[in-house]
Design an enzyme around this catalytic site. Structure first.
Site, PDB file in Angstrom:
ATOM      1  N   THR A 106       0.816  -1.217   0.000  1.00  0.00           N
ATOM      2  CA  THR A 106       0.000   0.000   0.000  1.00  0.00           C
ATOM      3  C   THR A 106       0.847   1.264   0.000  1.00  0.00           C
ATOM      4  OG1 THR A 106      -1.705  -1.215   1.160  1.00  0.00           O
ATOM      5  CG2 THR A 106      -1.852   1.165   1.262  1.00  0.00           C
ATOM      6  N   THR A 182       2.366  -4.295   4.457  1.00  0.00           N
ATOM      7  CA  THR A 182       2.447  -4.567   5.898  1.00  0.00           C
ATOM      8  C   THR A 182       2.141  -6.024   6.254  1.00  0.00           C
ATOM      9  OG1 THR A 182       0.153  -3.856   6.155  1.00  0.00           O
ATOM     10  CG2 THR A 182       1.864  -2.213   6.575  1.00  0.00           C
ATOM     11  N   ASP A 183       1.374  -6.714   5.415  1.00  0.00           N
ATOM     12  CA  ASP A 183       0.870  -8.026   5.821  1.00  0.00           C
ATOM     13  C   ASP A 183       1.973  -9.023   6.181  1.00  0.00           C
ATOM     14  OD1 ASP A 183      -1.513  -6.868   5.210  1.00  0.00           O
ATOM     15  OD2 ASP A 183      -1.974  -8.128   3.486  1.00  0.00           O
ATOM     16  N   LYS A 261       2.626  -8.119  12.929  1.00  0.00           N
ATOM     17  CA  LYS A 261       1.417  -7.358  12.626  1.00  0.00           C
ATOM     18  C   LYS A 261       0.307  -7.942  13.484  1.00  0.00           C
ATOM     19  CE  LYS A 261      -1.525  -5.639   8.950  1.00  0.00           C
ATOM     20  NZ  LYS A 261      -1.798  -5.451   7.535  1.00  0.00           N
TER      21      LYS A 261
HETATM   22  N1  ASP Z   1      -2.090  -6.197   1.379  1.00  0.00           N
HETATM   23  C1  ASP Z   1      -1.099  -5.139   1.512  1.00  0.00           C
HETATM   24  C2  ASP Z   1       0.262  -5.775   1.539  1.00  0.00           C
HETATM   25  O1  ASP Z   1       0.658  -6.336   2.507  1.00  0.00           O
HETATM   26  C3  ASP Z   1      -1.373  -4.356   2.742  1.00  0.00           C
HETATM   27  C4  ASP Z   1      -0.416  -3.233   3.001  1.00  0.00           C
HETATM   28  O2  ASP Z   1       0.447  -2.884   2.247  1.00  0.00           O
HETATM   29  O3  ASP Z   1      -0.552  -2.653   4.080  1.00  0.00           O
HETATM   30  O4  ASP Z   1       0.948  -5.706   0.576  1.00  0.00           O
END
Ligand code: ASP
Length: 460
Positions: A106, A182-183, A261
């Site tokens: 993201t 983040t995932d 996370k």
């Molecule tokens: N689904 C995304 C990822 O982990 C979520 C994010 O970037 O926060 O790539």
């Protein structure tokens, strides 16, 4: 790929071509499920070819199955302006040099309000256009290594990143920021912590829960904090830099092997588990919360150890798990298994014989705990002792994901299970600690507004 049909392939592309409709066209679509009106959005190259995506007047996006479409008519275009004004990133000889390596997620996207499309924004010029504060901190250069959501990160990307980091260090960079979804950020953080050892500079992984042009986005602030850390801090480790409390008062730096996370949508989602974070960071400074970390050095020495055995699995135990879960891994050639067991490290009796068969076949099996906080203790109950007799090795207080990454990294280096055990149980970069904090388990991490407000009434 042509811009007019951006991202569309196969059946979906064929349909657009048949009716002469392009991406961004305002169109009316007749389907067997009724009529839809909206703007045809571009798709990502990795999406399937069975749907068109339409932005409705209500603002919602819908996926329309290609084989339900009977007619389409375009009436005008409404193209998104998705270029951020690019400005040249200024450079000053007095500022530290920071390299931003992009992997996707993201943080590498922003949302176009008119169309709802999430599109990438990445060059230094675009970043400077969007977050001009970065230029006060450092001279920033960027490189897009991958453009994936983080569920698609894996061994190949970990190794490439580690090798690239080695090159950047050799070339004299003062700090590295890695933009990441983040995932699975905590998986990559621990992979890099094992693969890049004795770094002389900070390696800071950063992401955002909300894309950068949503009003509540954490992208800009996280990026400022991460860049500040890479440029100025003396913490020469792999760290995750994300929102501290739910407000935007400060960010936290978490050691790459002790972070996780913990919330699917909060911005304050990353927490140090079983320890306290390394530092707090705001726009002005990085404030260490402890002093036992690797300090920044001037030399350019770093050990790059890009190993990873892909035939390693993590099994999250659930009551009534059947032994064939383990047997099938062995049959499929898996060389290592990390189990996340219940409580102090348990699984049910019917699985015991499968464990025995697996260890007899030379599979390395390590036990971790689903509780996340605390150590595996297999001496407390007979069942734990039985399991150890069958060859399961307790992995101390390594987080399940970290033990998984470490086992893959260890088995990538050697077939000798005794050596693997030595590697697994020797702390390398904070993944195993001698003790966990004794007076609570979310210490110095804030994040719950009620608790913070309550604490403020006590500590005036
Ligand atoms: N689904 C995304 C990822 O982990 C979520 C994010 O970037 O926060 O790539």
């Amino acid at each position: 790929m042509s811009e007019a049909l951006k991202g569309y392939k196969g059946a979906a592309r064929g349909l657009l071509e048949k009716f002469g409709v392009n991406v961004w066209d305002n169109c009316t679509i007749q389907t067997t499920r009724g009529e839809f009106k909206g703007i045809v959005l571009p798709r990502s190259e990795t999406d399937d070819d069975l749907h068109l995506v339409l932005k409705l007047a209500s603002g919602y996006n819908v996926g329309i199955e290609v084989d339900t479409v009977t007619d389409m008519k375009a009436a005008g275009r409404k193209e998104a302006h998705y270029k951020i004004p690019e400005k040249e990133f200024p450079s000053s000889p007095n500022k530290p040099n920071v390299r931003l390596l992009g992997t996707g997620g993201t943080i590498a996207s922003r949302l176009d309000y008119r169309t709802g499309a999430v599109i990438p924004a990445f060059s230094p010029g675009e970043l400077y256009g969007a977050v001009p504060e970065l230029a006060d901190i450092c001279n920033l250069t960027t490189e897009k290594l991958f453009a994936v959501f983080s569920e698609n990160m894996g061994p190949e990307q970990y190794k490439k990143l580690a090798i690239q980091i080695g090159k950047e260090i050799e070339n004299g960079i003062d700090g590295i920021v890695i933009g990441h979804g983040t995932d699975t950020m905590h998986h990559t953080a621990s992979a890099l912590a094992f693969m890049v050892q004795n770094s002389p500079i900070p390696i800071v992984i950063v992401g955002s829960q909300r894309s950068s042009d949503r009003p509540s986005s954490d992208a800009a602030l996280n990026l400022i904090h991460a860049t500040k850390t890479a440029a100025d801090s003396d913490i020469a480790e792999v760290v995750v830099c994300m929102f501290g409390p739910t407000s935007d008062e400060y960010g936290l730096l978490h050691r790459g092997t002790r972070v996780r996370k913990m919330h699917s949508s909060y911005r304050s989602t990353f927490r140090t588990v079983g320890d306290i974070p390394l530092a707090m960071v705001n726009r002005e400074k990085v404030t260490p919360l402890r002093d036992n970390y690797n300090k920044r050095r001037r030399d350019r020495h770093v050990d790059i150890l890009p190993y990873f055995e892909e035939r390693v699995a993590m099994v999250y135990y659930y009551p009534n798990m059947h032994p064939d879960m383990i047997d099938s891994l062995v049959e499929n050639g898996y060389r290592g298994i990390v189990i996340a067991g219940t409580g102090l490290g348990h699984i049910n009796k019917p699985v015991y014989p499968a464990i025995e068969r697996a260890t007899a076949a030379g599979v390395a099996i390590y036990m971790t705990v689903q509780t996340l906080w605390g150590y595996v203790h297999m001496f407390v109950y007979d069942t734990g002792r039985d399991l150890m007799a069958k060859g399961i090795i307790p992995a101390e207080n390594m987080l399940p994901e970290v033990a998984y990454i470490k086992l893959a990294w260890a088995l990538g280096q050697t077939d000798d299970l005794q050596k693997v055990k030595e590697i697994m149980l020797t702390p390398i970069c904070g993944e195993i600690t001698e003790r966990e904090p004794y007076n609570g388990y979310l210490i110095l991490q804030g994040g719950v507004p009620e608790v913070e407000a309550f604490l403020r009434t006590i500590h005036k």
